[in-house]
Design an enzyme around this catalytic site. Structure first.
Site, PDB file in Angstrom:
ATOM      1  N   ASN A  18       0.865  -1.186   0.000  1.00 12.33           N
ATOM      2  CA  ASN A  18       0.000   0.000   0.000  1.00 12.33           C
ATOM      3  C   ASN A  18       0.902   1.236   0.000  1.00 12.33           C
ATOM      4  OD1 ASN A  18      -1.817   2.037   0.528  1.00 12.33           O
ATOM      5  ND2 ASN A  18      -2.333   1.338   2.600  1.00 12.33           N
ATOM      6  N   LYS A  20       0.078   4.247  -0.220  1.00 18.60           N
ATOM      7  CA  LYS A  20      -0.598   5.406   0.401  1.00 18.60           C
ATOM      8  C   LYS A  20      -0.409   6.656  -0.470  1.00 18.60           C
ATOM      9  CE  LYS A  20      -0.216   3.183   4.857  1.00 18.60           C
ATOM     10  NZ  LYS A  20      -0.207   3.298   6.301  1.00 18.60           N
ATOM     11  N   HIS A 110      -9.605   0.989   4.748  1.00 23.55           N
ATOM     12  CA  HIS A 110      -8.329   1.152   5.454  1.00 23.55           C
ATOM     13  C   HIS A 110      -8.570   2.085   6.646  1.00 23.55           C
ATOM     14  CE1 HIS A 110      -4.298   2.414   6.445  1.00 23.55           C
ATOM     15  NE2 HIS A 110      -3.874   1.325   5.831  1.00 23.55           N
ATOM     16  N   GLU A 112      -7.073   4.494   7.755  1.00 24.71           N
ATOM     17  CA  GLU A 112      -6.894   5.929   7.478  1.00 24.71           C
ATOM     18  C   GLU A 112      -8.131   6.506   6.777  1.00 24.71           C
ATOM     19  OE1 GLU A 112      -3.055   5.443   5.626  1.00 24.71           O
ATOM     20  OE2 GLU A 112      -2.265   4.866   7.572  1.00 24.71           O
ATOM     21  N   GLU A 182      -5.637  -5.221  10.381  1.00 28.99           N
ATOM     22  CA  GLU A 182      -4.587  -4.243  10.672  1.00 28.99           C
ATOM     23  C   GLU A 182      -4.895  -3.543  11.991  1.00 28.99           C
ATOM     24  OE1 GLU A 182      -2.434  -2.889   6.859  1.00 28.99           O
ATOM     25  OE2 GLU A 182      -4.263  -1.708   7.026  1.00 28.99           O
ATOM     26  N   GLY A 188       2.314   2.014  10.893  1.00 31.53           N
ATOM     27  CA  GLY A 188       3.262   3.118  10.754  1.00 31.53           C
ATOM     28  C   GLY A 188       3.940   3.509  12.053  1.00 31.53           C
ATOM     29  N   SER A 228       3.257  -2.357  10.279  1.00 29.95           N
ATOM     30  CA  SER A 228       4.711  -2.375  10.507  1.00 29.95           C
ATOM     31  C   SER A 228       5.373  -3.690  10.073  1.00 29.95           C
ATOM     32  CB  SER A 228       5.042  -2.052  11.967  1.00 29.95           C
ATOM     33  OG  SER A 228       4.636  -0.729  12.272  1.00 29.95           O
TER      34      SER A 228
HETATM   35  P1  PGA Z   1       2.743   0.169   7.699  1.00 32.54           P
HETATM   36  O1  PGA Z   1       1.270   0.379   7.043  1.00 32.54           O
HETATM   37  O2  PGA Z   1       3.289  -1.113   7.115  1.00 32.54           O
HETATM   38  O3  PGA Z   1       3.531   1.371   7.303  1.00 32.54           O
HETATM   39  O4  PGA Z   1       2.534   0.039   9.166  1.00 32.54           O
HETATM   40  C1  PGA Z   1       0.400  -0.691   6.857  1.00 32.54           C
HETATM   41  C2  PGA Z   1      -0.889  -0.194   6.262  1.00 32.54           C
HETATM   42  O5  PGA Z   1      -1.366   0.873   6.649  1.00 32.54           O
HETATM   43  O6  PGA Z   1      -1.488  -0.846   5.363  1.00 32.54           O
END
Ligand code: PGA
Length: 270
Positions: A18, A20, A110, A112, A182, A188, A228
């Site tokens: 992803n 983003k 997601h 976010e 997740e 993140g 992560s």
């Molecule tokens: P990250 O993000 O691997 O940077 O923690 C995962 C995600 O949001 O899909």
């Protein structure tokens, strides 16, 4: 409830990146080329996996052109889609447009999108249905925040998101679905849930799918872990019975790191 083992069903591991809101179409083309090189150099290092990238909308076309023209062994997906098919929805992107660009997948819900854009379970269920209308496979993202994890109600919370997301799906649609667990506190942040946390939730999701649909659906649906994920921690997570792939954010922006994640089977074998 016990569910059939991974090996009895074709749950090809899905390694999903992803991107983003990173990578304009020039940067994205370069990253994809580097990734394709890293994957092909490491080809003898990894087994049967499907590698998917989720670039920003404006980068999708460049990614698709490269995949097509260079015959790359990769697939693409959108990071979001509109619950509607066309019309006066300024700023939104129809699943139809994603399908036309050759996307196979689309992320739905997601964290976010849920938090920053206030997307509700009802909207997300409409997006899941919109994805199927355009022959896209939704990757339905679910997971709890830190407060819920600390309160110990993370399983109930996540399964409620799952039930809302899959409402009114046929058994055939549910069997094609991908669900990404997740935990928001691990996205993140560098905090990674342990393999046993990923297994606990993916096992609970599979059991829930068996009771909502049937055992066959539960055995076919691919379940990903995200939060992560790096090359160093991916093998142990992917080794869990009910984890069929990973959704990777930050580490998917580094071609070598992401290719190493796709090569997790070698690390497990070695
Ligand atoms: P990250 O993000 O691997 O940077 O923690 C995962 C995600 O949001 O899909």
């Amino acid at each position: 409830m016990s569910t059939p083992a991974n090996s009895a069903y074709d749950r090809t591991p899905l390694i999903a990146g992803n991107w983003k809101m990173n990578m304009d179409h020039v940067q994205g083309s370069s990253l994809l080329q580097h990734l394709a090189e890293a994957l092909s150099e490491a080809k003898h290092n990894y087994g049967r996996v499907e590698v998917a990238v989720f670039p920003p909308f404006t980068t999708l076309s460049a990614v698709q052109t490269l995949i097509q023209d260079d015959g790359l062994d990769l697939v693409s997906g959108g990071q979001d889609l509109s619950p509607f098919d066309s019309g006066a929805y300024t700023g939104d992107i129809s699943g139809q447009f994603l399908a036309k660009l050759g996307c196979k997948y689309v992320l739905v819900g997601h964290s976010e999108r849920r938090t920053i854009h206030g997307e509700t379970d009802e909207t997300l269920n409409a997006k899941v249905h919109a994805a199927y209308r355009h022959a896209l496979t939704p990757v339905l993202c679910v997971g709890e925040g830190l407060d819920i994890r600390q309160a110990g109600t993370h399983v109930q919370h996540t399964l409620a998101q799952l039930r809302a997301g899959v409402d009114r799906l046929s058994t055939q649609q549910a069997a094609e679905l991908v669900v990404a667990y997740e935990p928001v506190w691990a996205i993140g942040t560098g905090e990674v849930a342990g393999p046993e946390d990923a297994q606990e939730m993916c096992g609970a999701i599979r059991t829930e799918l068996a009771s909502l649909f049937d055992a066959d659906v539960a055995a076919r649906t691919r379940l990903l872990y995200g939060g992560s994920v790096k090359a160093g921690n991916a093998p142990a997570i992917l080794n869990e019975t009910d984890v069929d792939g990973v959704l990777v954010g930050g580490a998917s922006l580094d071609a070598a790191e992401f290719a190493n994640i796709a090569g997790f089977e070698r690390q497990l074998a070695g």
